[in-house]
Design a protein around this motif. Structure first.
Motif, short mmCIF file in Angstrom:
data_model
loop_
_atom_site.label_atom_id
_atom_site.label_comp_id
_atom_site.label_asym_id
_atom_site.label_seq_id
_atom_site.Cartn_x
_atom_site.Cartn_y
_atom_site.Cartn_z
N GLY A 114 21.01 -42.57 26.30
CA GLY A 114 19.93 -43.39 25.79
C GLY A 114 19.05 -42.66 24.79
N GLY A 115 19.21 -43.01 23.51
CA GLY A 115 18.31 -42.50 22.50
C GLY A 115 18.64 -41.14 21.93
N TRP A 116 19.78 -40.57 22.27
CA TRP A 116 20.14 -39.25 21.78
C TRP A 116 20.62 -39.31 20.33
N GLN A 117 20.22 -38.32 19.56
CA GLN A 117 20.68 -38.17 18.18
C GLN A 117 21.45 -36.85 18.07
N PRO A 118 22.70 -36.87 17.59
CA PRO A 118 23.45 -35.62 17.46
C PRO A 118 22.81 -34.70 16.42
N VAL A 119 22.83 -33.41 16.71
CA VAL A 119 22.30 -32.40 15.80
C VAL A 119 23.32 -31.26 15.70
N SER A 120 23.20 -30.47 14.64
CA SER A 120 24.12 -29.36 14.42
C SER A 120 23.32 -28.09 14.10
N PRO A 121 22.75 -27.46 15.13
CA PRO A 121 21.97 -26.24 14.88
C PRO A 121 22.85 -25.10 14.39
N GLY A 181 9.93 -31.79 22.36
CA GLY A 181 10.97 -32.81 22.49
C GLY A 181 11.94 -32.54 23.62
N THR A 182 13.04 -33.28 23.62
CA THR A 182 14.09 -33.16 24.63
C THR A 182 15.40 -32.80 23.95
N HIS A 183 16.07 -31.78 24.45
CA HIS A 183 17.27 -31.23 23.81
C HIS A 183 18.39 -31.15 24.83
N GLN A 184 19.60 -31.50 24.38
CA GLN A 184 20.76 -31.44 25.27
C GLN A 184 21.87 -30.61 24.64
N PHE A 185 22.43 -29.74 25.47
CA PHE A 185 23.61 -28.94 25.12
C PHE A 185 24.78 -29.42 25.96
N VAL A 244 19.90 -30.35 29.95
CA VAL A 244 18.93 -31.25 29.34
C VAL A 244 17.56 -30.61 29.50
N HIS A 245 16.90 -30.35 28.39
CA HIS A 245 15.65 -29.61 28.42
C HIS A 245 14.52 -30.42 27.81
N GLU A 246 13.61 -30.89 28.65
CA GLU A 246 12.37 -31.50 28.20
C GLU A 246 11.33 -30.38 28.12
N VAL A 247 11.08 -29.92 26.92
CA VAL A 247 10.19 -28.76 26.75
C VAL A 247 8.81 -29.10 27.29
N ARG A 267 28.55 -29.40 21.72
CA ARG A 267 27.77 -30.47 21.11
C ARG A 267 26.30 -30.30 21.45
N PHE A 268 25.46 -30.80 20.57
CA PHE A 268 24.02 -30.79 20.78
C PHE A 268 23.44 -32.15 20.41
#
Length: 200
Positions: free
Chosen positions: A32-39, A79-83, A146-149, A196-197
């Protein structure tokens, strides 16, 4: 009738094949609401650590010093980050090797560390909590964090939530590979895949 049955059979077969061939397109947990990122990332090799693509090795049995083979990803704040990643331990004659870290760059350093003992026990280094026994040599294991800072850090093994940890604010980054913990030693070889992130 025969033609219709044949069409249905072919359609079913095509759908089944598509499902089998589909990549892990939506493998993130807590959807729900995740946007893929490429750090971006850098490679860290210390001591007897060696990195070859997504294969990480500790080639010595040294039980002291900085022995690491890791990828270190870009810093994030807020924010919230997922690995997500899959690892397979191909050899482990050592023990207590860190596989995945969430590092508190602006704070105390290694904030969350997922490690493995010889025999396959996966555990949280800080506190020693057993998270799973899935880390046996040859097995492929899926890891999500899943990290909610400023709120909470959650860890999933093969899709099941196994660990929850209160999170301070500040800046953090993800690392994975093979890293000797203070009480561990190699040798060890770990292969990672499907990294993936996401963020939201």
């Amino acid at each position: 009738m025969y033609a219709r049955l044949r069409t249905l059979t072919v359609t079913t077969a095509v759908c089944a094949t598509s499902l089998l061939a589909a990549p892990h397109a939506f493998a993130e947990v807590e959807p729900g609401g995740w946007q893929p990122v490429s750090p971006t990332h850098t490679v860290q090799e210390r001591g007897c650590g060696q990195v070859d693509g997504l294969t990480f090795r500790l080639t010595c049995s040294t039980a002291s010093g900085d022995q690491r083979a890791e990828r270190r990803y870009a810093t994030y704040t807020g924010g919230t980050h997922q690995f997500e990643g899959h690892f397979r331990i191909t050899s482990l004659s050592g023990t207590r090797i860190s596989l995945k870290q969430t590092f508190h760059e602006s704070g105390s350093g290694p904030y969350f560390m997922l490690a493995v003992e010889r025999g396959g026990r996966l555990y949280a280094v800080h506190g020693g909590t057993t998270l799973s026994h899935a880390g046996t040599v040859g097995a492929t294991v899926r890891v999500n964090t899943v990290h909610e800072v400023g709120t909470e850090h959650r860890t999933y093994i093969n899709g099941s939530r196994v660990h929850t940890y209160a999170s301070p604010g500040g800046s953090f980054y993800d690392k994975f590979g093979a890293y000797r913990t203070n009480s561990g030693n190699g040798p060890a070889t770990v292969e990672w895949s499907d990294i993936r992130f996401w963020k939201k």
